[in-house]
Motif scaffolding. Structure first.
Motif, PDB file in Angstrom:
ATOM      1  N   SER A  60       1.714   7.949   6.944  1.00 47.70           N
ATOM      2  CA  SER A  60       2.537   7.700   6.191  1.00 47.70           C
ATOM      3  C   SER A  60       2.973   6.222   5.415  1.00 47.70           C
ATOM      4  N   ILE A  63      -0.439   3.953   4.346  1.00 43.84           N
ATOM      5  CA  ILE A  63      -0.292   3.999   3.490  1.00 43.84           C
ATOM      6  C   ILE A  63       0.516   3.077   2.195  1.00 43.84           C
ATOM      7  N   THR A  67      -0.898  -0.349  -0.038  1.00 46.62           N
ATOM      8  CA  THR A  67      -0.311   0.544  -1.115  1.00 46.62           C
ATOM      9  C   THR A  67       0.246  -1.413  -1.583  1.00 46.62           C
ATOM     10  N   VAL A  72      -2.846   2.970  -4.587  1.00 49.28           N
ATOM     11  CA  VAL A  72      -2.246   4.173  -3.661  1.00 49.28           C
ATOM     12  C   VAL A  72      -3.255   4.101  -3.766  1.00 49.28           C
ATOM     13  N   ILE A  76      -5.099   5.319  -0.069  1.00 50.78           N
ATOM     14  CA  ILE A  76      -5.531   6.508   1.135  1.00 50.78           C
ATOM     15  C   ILE A  76      -6.997   6.706   1.298  1.00 50.78           C
ATOM     16  N   CYS A 163       0.053  12.220   2.438  1.00 45.55           N
ATOM     17  CA  CYS A 163       0.673  12.459   0.719  1.00 45.55           C
ATOM     18  C   CYS A 163       1.143  13.098   0.359  1.00 45.55           C
ATOM     19  N   VAL A 169       2.982   6.742  -1.721  1.00 42.36           N
ATOM     20  CA  VAL A 169       2.325   8.078  -3.984  1.00 42.36           C
ATOM     21  C   VAL A 169       2.703   9.258  -4.180  1.00 42.36           C
ATOM     22  N   SER A 178      -0.644  10.120 -11.435  1.00 33.24           N
ATOM     23  CA  SER A 178      -0.522  10.326 -10.290  1.00 33.24           C
ATOM     24  C   SER A 178      -0.570  11.519  -9.394  1.00 33.24           C
ATOM     25  N   LEU A 179      -1.133  10.853  -8.076  1.00 34.93           N
ATOM     26  CA  LEU A 179      -2.304  11.804  -6.871  1.00 34.93           C
ATOM     27  C   LEU A 179      -0.979  12.663  -6.703  1.00 34.93           C
ATOM     28  N   GLU A 180       0.094  13.133  -6.891  1.00 36.64           N
ATOM     29  CA  GLU A 180       1.187  14.043  -6.290  1.00 36.64           C
ATOM     30  C   GLU A 180       0.360  15.501  -6.849  1.00 36.64           C
ATOM     31  N   ALA A 259      -4.367  14.048  -3.896  1.00 33.44           N
ATOM     32  CA  ALA A 259      -4.122  12.227  -2.793  1.00 33.44           C
ATOM     33  C   ALA A 259      -4.779  13.469  -1.779  1.00 33.44           C
TER      34      ALA A 259
END
Length: 288
Positions: A60, A63, A67, A72, A76, A163, A169, A178-180, A259
């Motif tokens: 975490s 990342i 970033t 982001v 990753i 992630c 993230v 968004s990668l969420e 992600a």
């Protein structure tokens, strides 16, 4: 241990990891507790324990740190490339042994044919001894091909949690998305860029399975030509395990944060590069 038992063992381990390792800590409002640049290792160890502190926290933070200098998505990709590169270094010997095991398939089949139809205990013991002598002579541990799989399980779970918990993230974006959310949520929401990332991941992962098999087939054909004998395809010692893993990845990938799609994209590329390198090393050693 036969393939069926190995598949059952791998399945049980995956279920255990998923059942025990995927719980994301929540705050009083039900939101994920994020790991920020201000979060310390001591806080993680005291409040969440060994796994989160040793595995989830550093991923975490890497990342979060990378970033601000890129975005982001790139962070990753970089983190995934680094951890997969380390896995390759630790498992390179096992992968070379697996390639050499594929080269021994004609001799393995010869031993199996020799004892075909013999079900008495004495014949089984003699066949097992001949197989063991063949492996020992070539410095191969038949179980070594599965070591890489076991090493990747905790890394997979840690990356999954990272992630979802890395602040970068949660608050960042890549190509405006968004990668969420999961790829499934993005696709059903009409954002087709999620489908592009997901399909790219599937293509790379399939290539990471097919390319090693193609290399093995090419190597077997060359070996047959060298000894002036007809080429006969030999079964992959990994059997259906790799396809089993692919189904596992596909099911998870569509339902896990986007992600993680980046994680599997890079992992697939690393596996392809690894297959080419291992093939070259194995062939060089055989020629020597």
């Amino acid at each position: 241990m036969n393939k069926k038992k190995l598949l059952i063992l791998i399945s049980v381990l995956m279920v255990l990891f998923l059942a025990t390792g995927c719980s994301i800590p929540k705050d009083s409002e039900g939101n994920n507790i994020l790991i920020t640049l201000d979060t310390t290792f001591r806080q993680m160890m005291d409040s969440e324990g060994f796994f989160s502190a040793i595995f989830v926290y550093p991923l975490s933070q890497f990342i979060n740190i990378i970033t601000p200098y890129t975005n982001v998505g790139i962070s990753i990709l970089v983190v995934t490339a680094v951890i997969n590169g380390l896995v390759v270094l630790f498992t390179l010997k096992q992968n070379i042994a697996m390639q050499r095991m594929q080269q021994l398939q004609p001799e393995i089949q010869r031993i199996q044919r020799k004892y075909e139809g013999r079900t008495d205990q004495n014949s089984k013991m003699r066949m097992a001894q001949e197989m063991q002598n063949l492996y020992s002579k070539n410095h191969i541990n038949p179980m070594s091909s599965f070591i890489g799989l076991f090493i990747q399980f905790p890394i997979l779970i840690a990356m999954y949690m990272a992630c979802q918990r890395a602040e970068a993230v949660a608050k960042g974006s890549f190509f405006g998305i968004s990668l969420e959310p999961t790829p499934l949520a993005g696709i059903t929401g009409g954002q087709w860029v999620y489908a592009v990332f997901f399909l790219l991941m599937l293509g790379i992962q399939l290539s990471s399975i097919m390319i090693p098999q193609w290399l093995a087939k090419r190597r077997a054909k060359k070996e047959a030509e060298l000894h002036h004998r007809p080429y006969r395809p030999t079964p992959n010692p990994m059997g259906n395990t790799m396809y089993f893993m692919m189904i596992f990845i596909f099911v998870l990938a569509i339902n896990w944060p986007t992600a993680m799609t980046f994680y599997w994209i890079v992992s697939g590329i690393v596996n392809i590069v690894k297959a080419v390198i291992v093939d070259a090393i194995a062939n060089r050693k055989k020629e020597a």
